[in-house]
Scaffold this motif. Sequence first.
Motif, short mmCIF file in Angstrom:
data_model
loop_
_atom_site.label_atom_id
_atom_site.label_comp_id
_atom_site.label_asym_id
_atom_site.label_seq_id
_atom_site.Cartn_x
_atom_site.Cartn_y
_atom_site.Cartn_z
N LEU A 109 -53.36 20.54 3.25
CA LEU A 109 -52.65 20.63 1.97
C LEU A 109 -52.49 19.25 1.33
N ALA A 110 -52.20 18.25 2.15
CA ALA A 110 -51.93 16.91 1.60
C ALA A 110 -53.15 16.32 0.91
N PHE A 111 -54.33 16.63 1.41
CA PHE A 111 -55.54 16.00 0.86
C PHE A 111 -56.18 16.79 -0.27
N ILE A 112 -55.53 17.87 -0.70
CA ILE A 112 -56.04 18.60 -1.86
C ILE A 112 -56.05 17.66 -3.07
N GLY A 113 -57.19 17.55 -3.71
CA GLY A 113 -57.30 16.73 -4.92
C GLY A 113 -57.44 15.24 -4.66
N LEU A 114 -57.59 14.83 -3.40
CA LEU A 114 -57.65 13.40 -3.10
C LEU A 114 -59.04 12.93 -2.69
N LYS A 115 -60.02 13.83 -2.76
CA LYS A 115 -61.36 13.44 -2.32
C LYS A 115 -61.91 12.27 -3.12
N GLU A 116 -61.58 12.24 -4.43
CA GLU A 116 -62.13 11.18 -5.29
C GLU A 116 -61.43 9.85 -5.07
N LYS A 117 -60.40 9.81 -4.24
CA LYS A 117 -59.68 8.55 -3.98
C LYS A 117 -60.47 7.62 -3.07
N GLY A 118 -61.47 8.16 -2.40
CA GLY A 118 -62.31 7.32 -1.53
C GLY A 118 -61.60 6.82 -0.29
N VAL A 119 -60.70 7.63 0.27
CA VAL A 119 -59.95 7.23 1.45
C VAL A 119 -60.68 7.72 2.71
N ARG A 120 -60.89 6.82 3.65
CA ARG A 120 -61.45 7.20 4.94
C ARG A 120 -60.32 7.66 5.84
N VAL A 121 -60.44 8.86 6.39
CA VAL A 121 -59.36 9.45 7.17
C VAL A 121 -59.81 9.65 8.62
N ALA A 122 -58.94 9.27 9.54
CA ALA A 122 -59.19 9.50 10.96
C ALA A 122 -57.94 10.11 11.57
N ILE A 123 -58.13 11.18 12.34
CA ILE A 123 -57.01 11.79 13.07
C ILE A 123 -57.25 11.56 14.56
#
Length: 246
Positions: A109-123
């Motif tokens: 839910l948190a990353f909805i609409g944030l793809k264009e922010k260019g953030v690399r995510v690691a869990i």
Amino acid sequence: QETERRLHEVQADLIHVSRLSAMGELASALAHELNQPLTAIGNYLVAAQQLIERGPEHVQRASDVIGKSIEQALRAGQIIRQLRSFIQKREVERAPAEIDKVVDEASALAFIGLKEKGVRVAIERQSNLPEVPIDRIQIQQVLINLIRNAVDAMDGQDRRELTIRVSAADGEARISIIDTGSGIPPGMEEKLFRAFATSKASGMGVGLSISRTIVEAHNGRLWFEANPTGGAIFHMALPLSGEAAA
């Protein structure tokens, strides 16, 4: 006792309104997120219809395409179910929950609409994590707020890396949100968790205050520290059940 009861009611209402506000801010992004699978379903079904009209020899290919449209329909349905569960007003329901799944659902839910922010995510997650007695929706509310704050803090930065670390030790589960943003501005450290304190150009500054209220109601802790490589780290620690802690 009456005043205390009323205070709990007001806090519950405020927590719920905060969730509604968060979803209101995401409305445009949610529309886009749902439009993608719905558009795909339409395209797949048109293609399947065309294949069927070409003759019996294309039935298998048409069946495969219909299968893809079913997958997209299930995806759209999952998004809607998550949203309905997240925003509905309900009694606090604490139950043992798999904390890594709680993190996964909140991240989706948190990353909805944030793809264009260019953030690399690691869990990063420890194996064999125990269950934690929590109100799943409220803890997801805290995580969504922390994740989106972290992404906002990295806006305009050359290095945009977000790490979500999940572990358990010493009788508690810990979730750390690590960003490479601009860090906590000088002078904000002491009042960051107070209501209406914010370093954002827009926003009311109640998200972190509500988040700490939720975590402390779970007998947990919420705090932050500077990221040694630049940015900030927010930690949330939640006590495990007696059996899991043992």
